[in-house]
Scaffold this active site. Structure first.
Site, PDB file in Angstrom:
ATOM      1  CE  LYS A  76      46.166  47.114  41.394  1.00  0.00           C
ATOM      2  NZ  LYS A  76      47.298  46.472  40.713  1.00  0.00           N
ATOM      3  CE  LYS A 116      51.851  41.383  42.644  1.00  0.00           C
ATOM      4  NZ  LYS A 116      50.988  42.112  41.703  1.00  0.00           N
ATOM      5  CB  THR A 176      47.245  45.345  32.661  1.00  0.00           C
ATOM      6  OG1 THR A 176      46.940  44.198  33.455  1.00  0.00           O
ATOM      7  CG2 THR A 176      47.848  46.422  33.540  1.00  0.00           C
ATOM      8  CG  ASN A 188      50.968  41.932  29.644  1.00  0.00           C
ATOM      9  OD1 ASN A 188      50.204  42.813  30.017  1.00  0.00           O
ATOM     10  ND2 ASN A 188      50.521  40.812  29.113  1.00  0.00           N
ATOM     11  CB  SER A 212      42.127  38.247  37.058  1.00  0.00           C
ATOM     12  OG  SER A 212      43.400  38.036  36.489  1.00  0.00           O
TER      13      SER A 212
END
Ligand code: NAD
Length: 436
Positions: free
Chosen positions: A98, A110, A194, A225, A362
């Site tokens: 990504k 992650k 997002t 979210n 981010s």
């Protein structure tokens, strides 16, 4: 993680299968690909937490640094009872792809903790979050691995972790984690990034297909979210959001829902009810209760899975009717289902593009933390829009050029970019070249 049929899925094995298939459509060197099949480092930790009743509970957590060739690892932290090493590895691999798809200078990572956060008090959640950061502190850092929120973690959890890390290092280090509260160095525009990124992708499709939004119906699985924001942006443009769901099930209304009202109810009461607010008056609205499985199979124009992975499998793929599927969740479609969806002419915008708005902002947050120069919300939106539109167009063109699906095209772009970075450190091809 289990899929709707209740079968356990080895998410990482499935992610590897997809990687191998897509690599055939990329120029990546086989040595570079071999490196991408194995994470760089995996940390498993036990986190002892003092519970409110005085007892101790020990939680298991993970942090995976998948690849950091293009920059520090980057990826969220998930709190969920079904977190596993396999899931965290798969999510970390997808983050690697990504960050390459949107061209930000990060690798992939992650984290996750096996916990049902809804069963903890706020104080227990704070102790768990600080305890997790204490255990992973030597494994992360602004130049090494930069966590962020994911399922059932939020800005406040990021703030606790940032504070804990800063106490341990003795210096204020906001760039260690993104998705922080604004007063602690968070970026404007991160909370909805997002959903906004997915919305910009849908706007590109709208432009290509010359849609009239008021005629387009949408179903959203997962009203958290990411799901709430994409639904809201589409609603503001006149799209008809006819179904939404959460972990308890879904609601369906062919005329469409008033999304701001639904969000208000969901966020105040944690319930999904079809309600309209007129000032302070709340009026219940007729809607049909449906299951999450039924939601996926609705006859709508756009299906947006925005909850968890492995929702669309070989078992239910043939029953998906929506011609466009936007993967706002990570890994909602299993690899075995890809071909069925493709044969049925369904355009699947893959997770590594559709939900990349979060990691993009981010990155903006990390840049702002490091320079001390904070951007306006408009600047964040404009740069995000530019990146999402540019990469969508690039991937769409590659899909047409190679006559393949959009996932394969997106993986191709990502693998080319990661492959170039790995090749720049030397592969067999380079070392075997004649020095003369
Ligand atoms: P969240 O915790 O805010 O919301 C998750 C939502 O999914 C909740 O409404 C929950 O009730 C619902 N849910 C849980 N289990 C479900 C089930 N079995 N069926 C239907 N709904 C269910 O999480 P989020 O941050 O919105 O993340 C959702 C997805 O988006 C995840 O796959 C995550 O990895 C992905 N994602 C999130 C971000 C981000 O910035 N938040 C970025 C990229 C990808």
């Amino acid at each position: 993680m289990s899929n709707p049929t209740g079968n356990a899925t080895d998410v990482f094995a499935d992610a590897l299968r997809r990687l191998d298939t897509a690599a055939e459509y990329s120029s990546i060197d086989p040595e570079a690909l071999a490196r991408l099949r194995v994470p760089r480092a995996i940390l498993e930790v036990g986190i002892p937490v003092r519970m409110d009743d005085g007892s101790q509970q020990v939680f298991t957590g993970y942090r995976v640094r998948y690849d950091d060739t293009r920059g520090p690892a980057k990826g969220g932290i998930r709190y969920h009872p079904l977190v596993s090493a396999s899931e965290v590895k798969a999510l970390a691999m997808w983050m690697t792809l990504k960050t390459a798809v949107v061209g930000v200078p990060f690798g992939g990572g992650k984290g996750g903790v096996i916990v049902d956060p809804k069963s903890l008090s706020r104080l227990e959640l704070e102790r768990l979050s600080r305890g997790y950061m204490r255990q992973i502190a030597r494994f992360v850092g602004p130049n090494l691995d930069v966590p962020a929120p994911d399922v059932y973690t939020n800005a406040m959890v990021m703030g606790w972790m940032f504070d804990e890390y800063s106490r341990m290092t003795g210096s204020r280090e906001p760039a260690v984690i993104t998705g922080k509260p604004i007063p602690l160095g968070g970026s404007l525009g991160r909370e909805d990034a997002t959903g906004r990124g997915a919305y910009y992708v849908i706007k590109e499709i709208e432009r290509q297909r010359k849609w009239d939004p008021s005629k387009i119906t949408v179903a959203v699985q997962g009203f958290g979210n990411a799901g709430q924001f994409v639904a809201d942006f589409l609603f503001q443009d006149g799209y008809k959001i006819v179904a939404v769901s959460d972990s308890q099930g879904g609601i369906y209304r062919p005329q469409g829902f008033d999304i701001p009202s639904l969000r208000q109810v969901k966020n105040q009461s944690r319930q999904l009810e079809a309600v309209y607010f007129e000032g302070s008056v709340r009026e219940f609205v007729d809607s049909e209760h449906i299951t999450n499985e039924q939601l996926l199979e609705l006859d709508v124009d756009i299906l947006i899975p925005a909850a968890l992975e492995s929702q669309i499998t070989l078992e239910n793929a043939a029953r998906i009717k929506a011609p466009i599927l936007i993967e706002v969740a990570n890994g909602p479609v299993e690899s075995a289902a890809d071909e069925v969806l493709r044969q049925n002419g369904i355009l699947v915008v893959p997770d590594i593009l559709a939900n990349a708005g979060g990691v993009t902002v981010s990155y903006f947050e990390w840049v702002q933390n490091r320079t001390g120069d904070y951007w306006t919300e408009r600047a964040v939106h404009d740069r995000l829009h530019e990146i999402m539109s540019r990469e969508y167009q690039l991937i769409h063109a590659r899909m047409e050029q190679h006559d393949t699906d959009m996932r394969t095209a997106a993986y191709g772009v990502a693998l080319d970019r990661i492959g170039e970075a790995i090749a720049a450190t030397g592969t067999q091809r380079y070392f075997n070249e004649d020095d003369g």
